[in-house]
Scaffold this active site. Sequence first.
Site, PDB file in Angstrom:
ATOM      1  N   PRO A  92       0.734  -1.424  -0.741  1.00  0.00           N
ATOM      2  CA  PRO A  92      -0.043   0.118   0.345  1.00  0.00           C
ATOM      3  C   PRO A  92       0.558   1.227  -0.154  1.00  0.00           C
ATOM      4  O   PRO A  92      -0.190   2.648   0.078  1.00  0.00           O
ATOM      5  CB  PRO A  92      -0.722   0.154   1.169  1.00  0.00           C
ATOM      6  CG  PRO A  92       0.181  -0.920   2.047  1.00  0.00           C
ATOM      7  CD  PRO A  92       0.795  -1.612   0.929  1.00  0.00           C
ATOM      8  N   GLU A 119       3.341  -7.471   8.550  1.00  0.00           N
ATOM      9  CA  GLU A 119       3.610  -5.967   8.022  1.00  0.00           C
ATOM     10  C   GLU A 119       4.330  -5.316   6.952  1.00  0.00           C
ATOM     11  O   GLU A 119       4.592  -4.438   6.978  1.00  0.00           O
ATOM     12  CB  GLU A 119       4.974  -5.525   9.622  1.00  0.00           C
ATOM     13  CG  GLU A 119       3.748  -5.242  11.029  1.00  0.00           C
ATOM     14  CD  GLU A 119       2.782  -3.680  10.694  1.00  0.00           C
ATOM     15  OE1 GLU A 119       2.662  -2.887  10.270  1.00  0.00           O
ATOM     16  OE2 GLU A 119       0.971  -4.646  10.834  1.00  0.00           O
ATOM     17  N   ARG A 161      -3.863  -9.760 -19.838  1.00  0.00           N
ATOM     18  CA  ARG A 161      -5.029  -9.859 -20.879  1.00  0.00           C
ATOM     19  C   ARG A 161      -3.465  -8.903 -21.547  1.00  0.00           C
ATOM     20  O   ARG A 161      -4.770  -8.342 -23.179  1.00  0.00           O
ATOM     21  CB  ARG A 161      -5.534  -9.047 -20.652  1.00  0.00           C
ATOM     22  CG  ARG A 161      -5.392  -7.759 -20.003  1.00  0.00           C
ATOM     23  CD  ARG A 161      -6.928  -7.176 -18.578  1.00  0.00           C
ATOM     24  NE  ARG A 161      -8.360  -7.030 -20.063  1.00  0.00           N
ATOM     25  CZ  ARG A 161      -8.421  -5.722 -20.551  1.00  0.00           C
ATOM     26  NH1 ARG A 161      -8.014  -5.066 -20.535  1.00  0.00           N
ATOM     27  NH2 ARG A 161      -9.853  -6.222 -21.315  1.00  0.00           N
ATOM     28  N   ASP A 176     -10.984   0.266 -23.682  1.00  0.00           N
ATOM     29  CA  ASP A 176     -10.811   0.071 -22.325  1.00  0.00           C
ATOM     30  C   ASP A 176     -10.267   1.302 -20.864  1.00  0.00           C
ATOM     31  O   ASP A 176     -10.311   2.531 -21.761  1.00  0.00           O
ATOM     32  CB  ASP A 176      -9.506  -0.757 -21.244  1.00  0.00           C
ATOM     33  CG  ASP A 176      -9.874  -1.833 -21.435  1.00  0.00           C
ATOM     34  OD1 ASP A 176     -11.096  -2.423 -22.344  1.00  0.00           O
ATOM     35  OD2 ASP A 176      -8.956  -2.860 -21.669  1.00  0.00           O
TER      36      ASP A 176
END
Length: 273
Positions: A92, A119, A161, A176
Amino acid sequence: MRLDVVTIFPEYLEPLNVSLVGKARARGQLDVHVHDLRDWTYDRHNTVDDTPYGGGPGMVMKTEPWGEALDTALADGYESGAHGPVMVVPTPSGRPFTQELAVELSERPWLIFTPARYEGIDRRVMDEYATRVPVYEVSIGDYVLAGGEAAVLVVTEAVARLLPGVLGNAESHRDDSFAPGDMANLLEGPVYTKPPQWRGRDIPEVLLSGHHGKIARWRRDEAFRRTAQHRPDLIERCEASAFDKKDREILSILGWRPAADGRFWRRPEAVEE
């Protein structure tokens, strides 16, 4: 493309055997290797984590198992003829994973994923391997998961893809959301299929017109409408010069105006006419 994934939950990667990714593996377009990090532990508990230096809650993944696992994956890949490895670290605290980054990674011949738990991984692991291979620390969103395996699945599907021959129609990804080019800062608009009427709802007449120019314009206008509704930030950061006359007309209808800095701003009271 070769993919290596080092994880303490190999079973989490089973979805790589299904759908487009599974078919790409069956055709030999993707060579996937999933490694169990605990294979490089040597105590009876197969310990992969320890308490953090400096104190604090949680546990940190240890350097030794990761170092041995990654050395083994790299050696195996090189021996099999793979080249150009890139390490992808789901975290993150990484850079946002975007369609642009998916395209960049799809051009790499070998990706090595290091999904962490707890962590995270001792920082020295990334610092060590950054001296050997490019390291991409990527985040799939502003939230925290229990581990990085789900992010590996997301990144793999987005990248796979884009590989030649994986999609049934090579043109499928060109329109897209976020696709490089005309759709770089737009969300894809609504799509429809048969029957032409369902529960009293008709599909837009323009889609039945057979007029490809009008259909293309309608789709682009709808992309602007959806983007203005759900992701106005994408329009705000665009240069006005990036849009043609018709684009600027639909933006004006939606309440957007060019600003002095060459970008767009939207009147707070703006409503669609």
